[in-house]
Design a protein around this motif. Structure first.
Motif, PDB file in Angstrom:
ATOM      1  N   LYS A 129      13.920  15.629  -1.544  1.00 58.45           N
ATOM      2  CA  LYS A 129      13.873  15.635  -2.876  1.00 58.45           C
ATOM      3  C   LYS A 129      14.758  14.506  -4.039  1.00 58.45           C
ATOM      4  O   LYS A 129      14.133  14.012  -4.123  1.00 58.45           O
ATOM      5  N   LYS A 130      15.630  15.365  -3.813  1.00 60.45           N
ATOM      6  CA  LYS A 130      16.662  14.556  -4.354  1.00 60.45           C
ATOM      7  C   LYS A 130      16.898  13.024  -4.568  1.00 60.45           C
ATOM      8  O   LYS A 130      17.318  12.000  -5.176  1.00 60.45           O
TER       9      LYS A 130
ATOM     10  N   PRO B 234      12.533  11.230  -3.291  1.00 60.54           N
ATOM     11  CA  PRO B 234      12.021  11.925  -3.939  1.00 60.54           C
ATOM     12  C   PRO B 234       9.885  11.778  -3.401  1.00 60.54           C
ATOM     13  O   PRO B 234       8.919  11.999  -3.198  1.00 60.54           O
TER      14      PRO B 234
ATOM     15  N   ASP C  71       6.194  12.520   0.570  1.00 60.63           N
ATOM     16  CA  ASP C  71       5.268  14.303   0.142  1.00 60.63           C
ATOM     17  C   ASP C  71       5.961  14.993   2.017  1.00 60.63           C
ATOM     18  O   ASP C  71       5.404  14.021   3.440  1.00 60.63           O
TER      19      ASP C  71
END
Length: 405
Positions: free
Chosen positions: A269-270, A273, A276
């Motif tokens: 995520k970092k 991002p 999906d």
């Protein structure tokens, strides 16, 4: 002049002894892996403020080569006071008289997941305090699924469906499913052994007396696993890749699926991002259940620890419900810790769904060496030196010798 293996071991033991000797009585030397270093230092500071007479000295470890490093320090007689190890290593230490029992250290036994305690119990005694439990799942890129004409909300469930999806996802310089074939041996054990289990096989028998890795059920599963590399569905760097390498490839969108735990989600995520992220259960053979190794980490106190009483007190602090829930990278071993808000994230549902299918790795005093023999022959298959049956026959010979010791 080349140093003998014995000389190298003695030199390593001497260096460990000098290191341990530099600590004052009452100091607790704690070996903790680098991925939890920030949280470890935070908890150590809190403990030292409440217990000013005890200093916690943190020594950071890394996963690469950790099983042998831990074994060497335990055998040296100059070990630290606390070491974090994988559950599956503990019984071997206990059977070889390298650690002390911790029944008097465990608090709130009924609040622990029973399987986690069973994992580190041998001969009626508890030889470690588990703080982290986990199983792997398959993390996948939903955008890649859509681009390949696959429904990301209906990921593959069976082996046949999985191979078909991974093949479709292998396109435009991207690989469909990344397996591990390098790094610390545990990477490949955790990712390939469940395929053997769900196919009805095992590496060794339940009574730990016979090697089973060359039986048809195991060989078929090993072939299924290694074929991802042999058929170029897994990256060309697979023989060097561990779990971290596969995560980096996923973040770079060079692979579409790989096995991991929820500890990888924050980095994905970092660092990218826009991905999906999807999480699915590990696909299984037709008509059979999925499977996973119930992994995780525990605290041990070596038999040669200089300050076992202080170490036990610190372990109790680390394993309060709140502290254990804060410290773990995955799920906590304490049931009450699971109620903390951080475990409510919907993306964790796929990992939680795998937990009921998790089982402990086999227990044997030579388990580390057994896994090395298996791993060496997995690499032999991928290098094209051996066919799966021949490789697992060779692994079985080596493993049987270790079982007979």
């Amino acid at each position: 002049m080349k140093k003998s293996k014995r000389s190298v071991v003695l030199l390593a033991a001497s260096m460990l002894a000098l290191s341990a000797g530099s600590c004052l009585a009452g100091d607790v030397v704690w070996w903790t892996p680098n991925w939890g270093e920030a949280r470890a230092r935070d908890l150590a500071d809190k403990f030292m403020k409440a217990n000013p007479d005890t200093k916690i000295k943190i020594e950071v470890t890394t996963s690469d080569g950790l099983p042998q490093r831990v074994l060497t320090t335990l055998q040296s007689g100059a070990a630290p006071d606390i070491i974090e190890v994988q559950h599956g290593w503990v019984n071997g230490y206990a059977q070889n008289n390298l650690v002390i029992p911790l029944d008097d250290t465990l608090q709130d036994r009924s609040d622990y997941v029973p399987a986690a305690l069973d994992y580190v119990t041998w001969n009626g005694k508890l030889w470690a305090i588990p703080y982290r439990i986990e199983t792997l799942a398959v993390i996948y890129n939903k955008g890649h699924f859509k681009g390949a004409g696959l429904d990301p909300e209906k990921p593959p469930q069976t082996w046949d469906e999985f191979v078909k999806a991974a093949t479709a996802l292998t396109r435009e310089g991207r690989f469909g499913f990344a397996i591990t074939g390098g790094g610390e041996v545990g990477n490949t054990i955790f990712r390939s052994l469940p395929f053997i289990w769900m196919n009805g096989g095992d590496i060794i028998s339940k009574d730990a007396k016979a090697a089973l890795v060359n039986k048809p059920e195991a060989v078929e599963a090993v072939k299924f696993y290694t074929d991802f590399y042999k058929k170029k569905i897994s990256p060309s760097s697979t023989l060097e890749n561990d779990g971290i390498a596969n995560r980096r490839l996923f973040i770079a969108e060079k692979v579409s699926m790989y096995q991991a735990g929820q500890f990888d989600l924050a980095s994905i995520k970092k660092e990218n991002p826009k991905i999906d992220i999807g999480v699915m259960q590990i696909p299984h053979p037709n008509g059979k259940d999925t499977a996973a190794i119930l992994g995780g980490w525990s605290f041990i106190v070596p038999k040669s620890a200089k300050n076992p009483a202080e170490a036990k007190k610190f372990i109790q602090f680390l394993n309060t419900s709140e502290n254990q829930g804060y410290f773990t990278d995955t799920f906590p071993a304490r049931i009450s810790s699971m109620k903390l808000p951080r475990f409510d994230d919907p993306i964790l549902a796929g990992f939680k769904a795998m937990l009921p299918y998790g089982r402990p790795a086999p227990s044997h005093k030579n388990w580390v060496q057994i896994t090395q023999a298996y791993f060496n022959n997995i690499q032999g298959i991928m290098l094209g030196k051996e066919e799966p049956q021949e490789a697992m026959d060779n692994a079985a010979d080596d493993i049987q010798s270790l079982l007979d010791e």
